[in-house]
Design a protein around this motif. Sequence first.
Motif, PDB file in Angstrom:
ATOM      1  N   ASN A   1       0.860  -1.173   0.000  1.00  0.00           N
ATOM      2  CA  ASN A   1       0.000   0.000   0.000  1.00  0.00           C
ATOM      3  C   ASN A   1       0.902   1.229   0.000  1.00  0.00           C
ATOM      4  OD1 ASN A   1      -1.434   2.274   0.884  1.00  0.00           O
ATOM      5  ND2 ASN A   1      -2.900   1.031   2.005  1.00  0.00           N
ATOM      6  N   PHE A   2       1.071   1.841  -1.162  1.00  0.00           N
ATOM      7  CA  PHE A   2       2.030   2.938  -1.278  1.00  0.00           C
ATOM      8  C   PHE A   2       1.639   4.135  -0.422  1.00  0.00           C
ATOM      9  CE2 PHE A   2       4.218   6.523  -3.164  1.00  0.00           C
ATOM     10  CZ  PHE A   2       5.509   6.051  -3.098  1.00  0.00           C
ATOM     11  N   THR A   3       0.364   4.411  -0.305  1.00  0.00           N
ATOM     12  CA  THR A   3      -0.081   5.516   0.550  1.00  0.00           C
ATOM     13  C   THR A   3       0.338   5.248   1.990  1.00  0.00           C
ATOM     14  OG1 THR A   3      -1.953   5.941  -0.918  1.00  0.00           O
ATOM     15  CG2 THR A   3      -2.084   6.841   1.314  1.00  0.00           C
ATOM     16  N   GLY A   4       0.165   4.010   2.443  1.00  0.00           N
ATOM     17  CA  GLY A   4       0.590   3.631   3.789  1.00  0.00           C
ATOM     18  C   GLY A   4       2.090   3.726   3.954  1.00  0.00           C
ATOM     19  N   LEU A   5       2.824   3.327   2.927  1.00  0.00           N
ATOM     20  CA  LEU A   5       4.280   3.407   2.969  1.00  0.00           C
ATOM     21  C   LEU A   5       4.744   4.857   3.122  1.00  0.00           C
ATOM     22  CD1 LEU A   5       7.031   1.981   2.683  1.00  0.00           C
ATOM     23  CD2 LEU A   5       6.817   2.314   0.223  1.00  0.00           C
ATOM     24  N   LYS A   6       4.133   5.759   2.366  1.00  0.00           N
ATOM     25  CA  LYS A   6       4.493   7.181   2.482  1.00  0.00           C
ATOM     26  C   LYS A   6       4.160   7.720   3.872  1.00  0.00           C
ATOM     27  CE  LYS A   6       3.479  10.001  -0.810  1.00  0.00           C
ATOM     28  NZ  LYS A   6       2.917  10.726  -1.962  1.00  0.00           N
ATOM     29  N   ARG A   7       3.016   7.312   4.418  1.00  0.00           N
ATOM     30  CA  ARG A   7       2.605   7.778   5.749  1.00  0.00           C
ATOM     31  C   ARG A   7       3.592   7.289   6.812  1.00  0.00           C
ATOM     32  NH1 ARG A   7      -2.140   5.814   5.716  1.00  0.00           N
ATOM     33  NH2 ARG A   7      -1.664   3.902   6.830  1.00  0.00           N
TER      34      ARG A   7
ATOM     35  N   LEU B   1       6.852   3.619  -9.667  1.00  0.00           N
ATOM     36  CA  LEU B   1       6.544   2.196  -9.851  1.00  0.00           C
ATOM     37  C   LEU B   1       5.119   1.859  -9.413  1.00  0.00           C
ATOM     38  CD1 LEU B   1       9.765   0.313  -8.652  1.00  0.00           C
ATOM     39  CD2 LEU B   1       8.905   0.536 -10.990  1.00  0.00           C
ATOM     40  N   TYR B   2       4.610   2.563  -8.412  1.00  0.00           N
ATOM     41  CA  TYR B   2       3.285   2.274  -7.868  1.00  0.00           C
ATOM     42  C   TYR B   2       2.174   3.100  -8.515  1.00  0.00           C
ATOM     43  CZ  TYR B   2       5.194  -0.654  -4.170  1.00  0.00           C
ATOM     44  OH  TYR B   2       5.813  -1.662  -3.470  1.00  0.00           O
ATOM     45  N   GLU B   3       2.522   4.041  -9.375  1.00  0.00           N
ATOM     46  CA  GLU B   3       1.503   4.889 -10.007  1.00  0.00           C
ATOM     47  C   GLU B   3       0.503   4.039 -10.788  1.00  0.00           C
ATOM     48  OE1 GLU B   3       3.408   7.818 -12.464  1.00  0.00           O
ATOM     49  OE2 GLU B   3       4.044   9.010 -10.743  1.00  0.00           O
ATOM     50  N   GLY B   4      -0.784   4.307 -10.552  1.00  0.00           N
ATOM     51  CA  GLY B   4      -1.847   3.631 -11.279  1.00  0.00           C
ATOM     52  C   GLY B   4      -2.150   2.221 -10.802  1.00  0.00           C
ATOM     53  N   LEU B   5      -1.558   1.787  -9.699  1.00  0.00           N
ATOM     54  CA  LEU B   5      -1.771   0.426  -9.221  1.00  0.00           C
ATOM     55  C   LEU B   5      -2.696   0.352  -8.011  1.00  0.00           C
ATOM     56  CD1 LEU B   5       1.853  -1.036  -9.502  1.00  0.00           C
ATOM     57  CD2 LEU B   5      -0.037  -1.205 -11.138  1.00  0.00           C
ATOM     58  N   GLU B   6      -3.401   1.428  -7.728  1.00  0.00           N
ATOM     59  CA  GLU B   6      -4.254   1.467  -6.538  1.00  0.00           C
ATOM     60  C   GLU B   6      -5.277   0.327  -6.516  1.00  0.00           C
ATOM     61  OE1 GLU B   6      -2.506   5.325  -7.395  1.00  0.00           O
ATOM     62  OE2 GLU B   6      -3.816   4.080  -8.616  1.00  0.00           O
ATOM     63  N   GLU B   7      -5.774  -0.077  -7.658  1.00  0.00           N
ATOM     64  CA  GLU B   7      -6.801  -1.126  -7.739  1.00  0.00           C
ATOM     65  C   GLU B   7      -6.249  -2.447  -8.269  1.00  0.00           C
ATOM     66  OE1 GLU B   7      -9.795  -0.472  -6.476  1.00  0.00           O
ATOM     67  OE2 GLU B   7      -9.083   1.563  -6.056  1.00  0.00           O
ATOM     68  N   ASP B   8      -4.935  -2.581  -8.376  1.00  0.00           N
ATOM     69  CA  ASP B   8      -4.321  -3.779  -8.943  1.00  0.00           C
ATOM     70  C   ASP B   8      -3.431  -4.457  -7.893  1.00  0.00           C
ATOM     71  OD1 ASP B   8      -3.034  -5.721 -10.438  1.00  0.00           O
ATOM     72  OD2 ASP B   8      -2.495  -4.378 -12.085  1.00  0.00           O
ATOM     73  N   ASP B   9      -4.082  -5.198  -6.988  1.00  0.00           N
ATOM     74  CA  ASP B   9      -3.369  -5.830  -5.872  1.00  0.00           C
ATOM     75  C   ASP B   9      -2.261  -6.768  -6.338  1.00  0.00           C
ATOM     76  OD1 ASP B   9      -5.174  -4.519  -4.251  1.00  0.00           O
ATOM     77  OD2 ASP B   9      -6.362  -6.313  -3.807  1.00  0.00           O
TER      78      ASP B   9
ATOM     79  N   TYR C   1       9.365  -7.107   7.744  1.00  0.00           N
ATOM     80  CA  TYR C   1       8.113  -6.673   8.353  1.00  0.00           C
ATOM     81  C   TYR C   1       7.018  -7.136   7.395  1.00  0.00           C
ATOM     82  CZ  TYR C   1      10.860  -3.775  11.468  1.00  0.00           C
ATOM     83  OH  TYR C   1      11.746  -3.344  12.420  1.00  0.00           O
ATOM     84  N   THR C   2       6.348  -8.234   7.732  1.00  0.00           N
ATOM     85  CA  THR C   2       5.416  -8.864   6.802  1.00  0.00           C
ATOM     86  C   THR C   2       4.029  -8.244   6.807  1.00  0.00           C
ATOM     87  OG1 THR C   2       4.710 -10.516   8.408  1.00  0.00           O
ATOM     88  CG2 THR C   2       6.621 -11.058   7.030  1.00  0.00           C
ATOM     89  N   LEU C   3       3.689  -7.540   7.875  1.00  0.00           N
ATOM     90  CA  LEU C   3       2.373  -6.913   7.997  1.00  0.00           C
ATOM     91  C   LEU C   3       1.262  -7.920   7.726  1.00  0.00           C
ATOM     92  CD1 LEU C   3       3.320  -3.625   6.128  1.00  0.00           C
ATOM     93  CD2 LEU C   3       3.352  -4.026   8.582  1.00  0.00           C
TER      94      LEU C   3
END
Length: 101
Positions: A17-23, A39-47, A76-78
């Motif tokens: 989750n790139f948003t989580g990574l940035k946070r 690398l993560y651009e446009g992948l919000e809906e592509d798990d 850190y496997t989360l």
Amino acid sequence: AGGVTLPIVPGIMLQPNFTGLKRISALCGASVPHWLERLYEGLEEDDETRDLVTATVAAELCHKLHERGVRDFHFYTLNRASLALSTCRLLGLKPKTAKAA
């Protein structure tokens, strides 16, 4: 130089989750490189693709650290066992299979 006598083991965060990574990075006072954000651009809906990108980036980081002498890593496997397994496979590591008695 600082008197640390225990080994320091780098932590590799498997965060698709790139948003989580940035946070999380911001909370630590760190920044995320622009190449990683791209690398993560446009992948919000592509798990599936996000997981592939995450495992690949983590494995590449481990390879680079290994080239510089690091021999131990902490993932850190989360709670994402499959992502940790994928990363390990990219590193050439496979779980041992138990033989039936």
